[in-house]
Scaffold this active site. Structure first.
Site, short mmCIF file in Angstrom:
data_model
loop_
_atom_site.label_atom_id
_atom_site.label_comp_id
_atom_site.label_asym_id
_atom_site.label_seq_id
_atom_site.Cartn_x
_atom_site.Cartn_y
_atom_site.Cartn_z
N GLY A 50 0.84 -1.19 0.00
CA GLY A 50 0.00 0.00 0.00
C GLY A 50 0.87 1.24 0.00
O GLY A 50 1.66 1.46 -0.91
N MET A 51 0.74 2.06 1.05
CA MET A 51 1.43 3.36 1.13
C MET A 51 1.03 4.23 -0.07
O MET A 51 1.87 4.70 -0.82
CB MET A 51 2.96 3.19 1.19
N HIS A 52 -0.24 4.39 -0.23
CA HIS A 52 -0.75 5.29 -1.26
C HIS A 52 -2.22 5.60 -1.00
O HIS A 52 -2.85 4.97 -0.14
CB HIS A 52 -0.58 4.67 -2.66
N ALA A 53 -2.74 6.56 -1.74
CA ALA A 53 -4.18 6.87 -1.73
C ALA A 53 -4.64 6.90 -3.19
O ALA A 53 -3.82 6.82 -4.12
CB ALA A 53 -4.43 8.22 -1.06
N ARG A 98 -3.69 4.34 2.60
CA ARG A 98 -3.77 3.01 3.21
C ARG A 98 -2.42 2.31 3.21
O ARG A 98 -1.63 2.45 2.28
CB ARG A 98 -4.84 2.14 2.53
#
Ligand code: T46
Length: 141
Positions: A50-53, A98
Protein backbone atom coordinates in the site's frame (compact mmCIF):
# COMPACT_ATOMS: atom_id res chain seq x y z
CA UNK A 1 -17.08 13.69 -1.25
CA UNK A 2 -14.97 11.11 0.45
CA UNK A 3 -16.31 8.75 3.07
CA UNK A 4 -14.54 7.05 5.98
CA UNK A 5 -13.72 3.34 5.60
CA UNK A 6 -16.22 0.94 7.11
CA UNK A 7 -16.88 -2.78 7.45
CA UNK A 8 -19.48 -4.45 5.26
CA UNK A 9 -21.04 -7.73 6.36
CA UNK A 10 -21.49 -10.14 3.52
CA UNK A 11 -24.65 -12.22 3.41
CA UNK A 12 -24.11 -15.83 4.39
CA UNK A 13 -25.95 -17.79 1.75
CA UNK A 14 -24.77 -21.09 3.19
CA UNK A 15 -22.94 -22.32 6.27
CA UNK A 16 -22.78 -26.02 6.97
CA UNK A 17 -20.37 -28.93 6.90
CA UNK A 18 -19.64 -28.12 3.25
CA UNK A 19 -18.25 -24.74 4.29
CA UNK A 20 -19.44 -21.15 4.23
CA UNK A 21 -20.64 -19.24 1.17
CA UNK A 22 -20.65 -15.45 1.54
CA UNK A 23 -22.08 -13.06 -1.03
CA UNK A 24 -22.45 -9.37 -1.84
CA UNK A 25 -24.78 -8.28 -4.59
CA UNK A 26 -25.54 -4.98 -6.30
CA UNK A 27 -27.70 -2.80 -4.02
CA UNK A 28 -27.20 -5.33 -1.20
CA UNK A 29 -23.80 -4.28 0.08
CA UNK A 30 -21.93 -3.94 -3.20
CA UNK A 31 -21.75 -0.17 -3.32
CA UNK A 32 -20.50 0.43 -6.86
CA UNK A 33 -20.26 -1.24 -10.23
CA UNK A 34 -17.24 -3.53 -10.12
CA UNK A 35 -14.86 -3.07 -13.05
CA UNK A 36 -11.87 -4.99 -11.71
CA UNK A 37 -11.03 -7.72 -9.25
CA UNK A 38 -7.49 -8.46 -8.11
CA UNK A 39 -5.98 -10.50 -5.34
CA UNK A 40 -2.67 -10.83 -3.54
CA UNK A 41 -1.46 -14.22 -2.35
CA UNK A 42 1.83 -15.73 -1.23
CA UNK A 43 2.85 -12.80 1.02
CA UNK A 44 4.72 -13.57 4.23
CA UNK A 45 3.92 -12.32 7.74
CA UNK A 46 4.96 -8.65 8.23
CA UNK A 47 4.79 -7.87 4.52
CA UNK A 48 3.85 -4.21 4.11
CA UNK A 49 2.06 -2.98 1.01
CA UNK A 50 0.00 0.00 0.00
CA UNK A 51 1.43 3.36 1.13
CA UNK A 52 -0.75 5.29 -1.26
CA UNK A 53 -4.18 6.87 -1.73
CA UNK A 54 -6.48 7.09 -4.73
CA UNK A 55 -8.01 10.14 -6.37
CA UNK A 56 -11.26 8.46 -7.44
CA UNK A 57 -11.05 4.70 -6.93
CA UNK A 58 -13.47 2.97 -4.56
CA UNK A 59 -12.76 -0.55 -3.37
CA UNK A 60 -14.02 -3.30 -1.11
CA UNK A 61 -11.24 -5.47 0.33
CA UNK A 62 -11.73 -9.00 1.66
CA UNK A 63 -9.39 -11.30 3.53
CA UNK A 64 -10.96 -14.75 3.06
CA UNK A 65 -7.91 -16.48 4.57
CA UNK A 66 -5.57 -15.19 7.28
CA UNK A 67 -5.39 -11.71 8.76
CA UNK A 68 -4.37 -8.36 7.29
CA UNK A 69 -4.14 -5.11 9.24
CA UNK A 70 -5.14 -1.91 7.46
CA UNK A 71 -3.79 1.45 8.57
CA UNK A 72 -6.19 4.04 7.21
CA UNK A 73 -5.64 7.77 7.16
CA UNK A 74 -7.91 10.48 5.76
CA UNK A 75 -5.26 13.15 6.30
CA UNK A 76 -6.90 14.33 9.53
CA UNK A 77 -7.22 11.16 11.57
CA UNK A 78 -5.95 7.58 11.46
CA UNK A 79 -7.52 4.25 12.32
CA UNK A 80 -6.57 0.57 12.19
CA UNK A 81 -8.86 -2.21 11.07
CA UNK A 82 -7.97 -5.90 10.99
CA UNK A 83 -9.63 -8.03 8.33
CA UNK A 84 -9.60 -11.63 9.48
CA UNK A 85 -13.06 -12.99 8.76
CA UNK A 86 -14.18 -14.28 5.36
CA UNK A 87 -17.63 -12.74 5.76
CA UNK A 88 -16.37 -9.16 6.26
CA UNK A 89 -15.45 -6.62 3.61
CA UNK A 90 -13.73 -3.28 4.10
CA UNK A 91 -14.96 -0.36 2.02
CA UNK A 92 -12.17 2.10 1.20
CA UNK A 93 -13.23 5.11 -0.80
CA UNK A 94 -11.30 7.85 -2.53
CA UNK A 95 -8.85 10.07 -0.66
CA UNK A 96 -7.82 7.53 1.98
CA UNK A 97 -4.14 6.75 2.54
CA UNK A 98 -3.77 3.01 3.21
CA UNK A 99 -1.06 0.69 4.38
CA UNK A 100 -1.57 -3.04 4.73
CA UNK A 101 0.44 -5.32 7.02
CA UNK A 102 0.25 -9.11 6.72
CA UNK A 103 -0.41 -10.52 10.19
CA UNK A 104 -0.04 -14.15 9.06
CA UNK A 105 1.86 -15.94 6.31
CA UNK A 106 -0.10 -16.43 3.10
CA UNK A 107 -3.08 -14.28 4.10
CA UNK A 108 -5.08 -13.57 0.96
CA UNK A 109 -6.28 -10.10 -0.02
CA UNK A 110 -9.11 -9.96 -2.55
CA UNK A 111 -10.25 -6.57 -3.84
CA UNK A 112 -13.28 -5.51 -5.87
CA UNK A 113 -12.56 -2.14 -7.50
CA UNK A 114 -14.76 0.47 -9.16
CA UNK A 115 -12.29 1.35 -11.93
CA UNK A 116 -9.78 -0.28 -14.22
CA UNK A 117 -6.14 -0.06 -13.18
CA UNK A 118 -4.85 3.47 -13.78
CA UNK A 119 -1.51 4.56 -12.34
CA UNK A 120 -2.63 8.22 -12.73
CA UNK A 121 -5.25 7.63 -10.06
CA UNK A 122 -2.56 6.79 -7.46
CA UNK A 123 -1.05 9.30 -5.03
CA UNK A 124 2.12 7.60 -3.87
CA UNK A 125 3.70 10.51 -2.02
CA UNK A 126 2.34 11.19 1.49
CA UNK A 127 3.23 14.90 1.39
CA UNK A 128 1.29 15.31 -1.86
CA UNK A 129 -1.66 13.46 -0.28
CA UNK A 130 -1.68 15.81 2.73
CA UNK A 131 -1.50 18.86 0.43
CA UNK A 132 -4.47 17.55 -1.55
CA UNK A 133 -6.49 17.03 1.65
CA UNK A 134 -5.59 20.55 2.79
CA UNK A 135 -6.59 22.06 -0.55
CA UNK A 136 -10.02 20.38 -0.30
CA UNK A 137 -9.42 18.18 -3.35
CA UNK A 138 -12.12 15.68 -2.24
CA UNK A 139 -14.55 18.36 -1.09
CA UNK A 140 -14.91 20.09 -4.43
CA UNK A 141 -17.52 17.66 -5.79
C1 T46 B 1 -4.84 -0.76 -3.23
C2 T46 B 1 -4.31 -1.85 -2.38
C3 T46 B 1 -5.32 -2.35 -1.38
C4 T46 B 1 -1.54 -3.81 -12.03
O1 T46 B 1 -0.89 -3.87 -13.09
N1 T46 B 1 -2.90 -3.93 -12.07
C5 T46 B 1 -3.65 -3.86 -10.94
O2 T46 B 1 -4.90 -3.97 -11.02
C6 T46 B 1 -3.01 -3.64 -9.69
C7 T46 B 1 -3.82 -3.53 -8.40
C8 T46 B 1 -1.64 -3.52 -9.66
N2 T46 B 1 -0.93 -3.61 -10.82
C9 T46 B 1 0.54 -3.52 -10.77
C10 T46 B 1 1.07 -2.15 -10.42
C11 T46 B 1 2.36 -2.44 -9.69
O3 T46 B 1 3.41 -2.58 -10.62
O4 T46 B 1 1.00 -4.41 -9.76
C12 T46 B 1 2.11 -3.83 -9.06
C13 T46 B 1 1.84 -3.76 -7.57
O5 T46 B 1 0.83 -2.77 -7.32
P1 T46 B 1 0.84 -1.90 -5.99
O6 T46 B 1 2.23 -1.64 -5.55
O7 T46 B 1 -0.05 -0.72 -6.21
O8 T46 B 1 0.16 -2.93 -4.95
P2 T46 B 1 -0.32 -2.65 -3.47
O9 T46 B 1 -0.53 -3.96 -2.83
O10 T46 B 1 0.56 -1.68 -2.78
O11 T46 B 1 -1.75 -1.91 -3.64
C14 T46 B 1 -2.86 -2.62 -4.17
C15 T46 B 1 -3.60 -1.74 -5.18
O12 T46 B 1 -2.69 -1.31 -6.19
C16 T46 B 1 -4.20 -0.52 -4.55
O13 T46 B 1 -5.10 0.09 -5.44
O14 T46 B 1 -5.67 0.02 -2.78
O15 T46 B 1 -3.75 -2.96 -3.11
Amino acid sequence: MKCNPFIIDTRKAEKNELGSLSVLETSKGLLFAVNRVYYISGAKKNTKRGMHAHKELEQIAFCPFGAIRFLLDDGLSKEEIILNEPNKGLYIGKGIWREMVWEEDNSVLVVAASMLYDENDYIRDYGTFLSMVKSGYWKKE
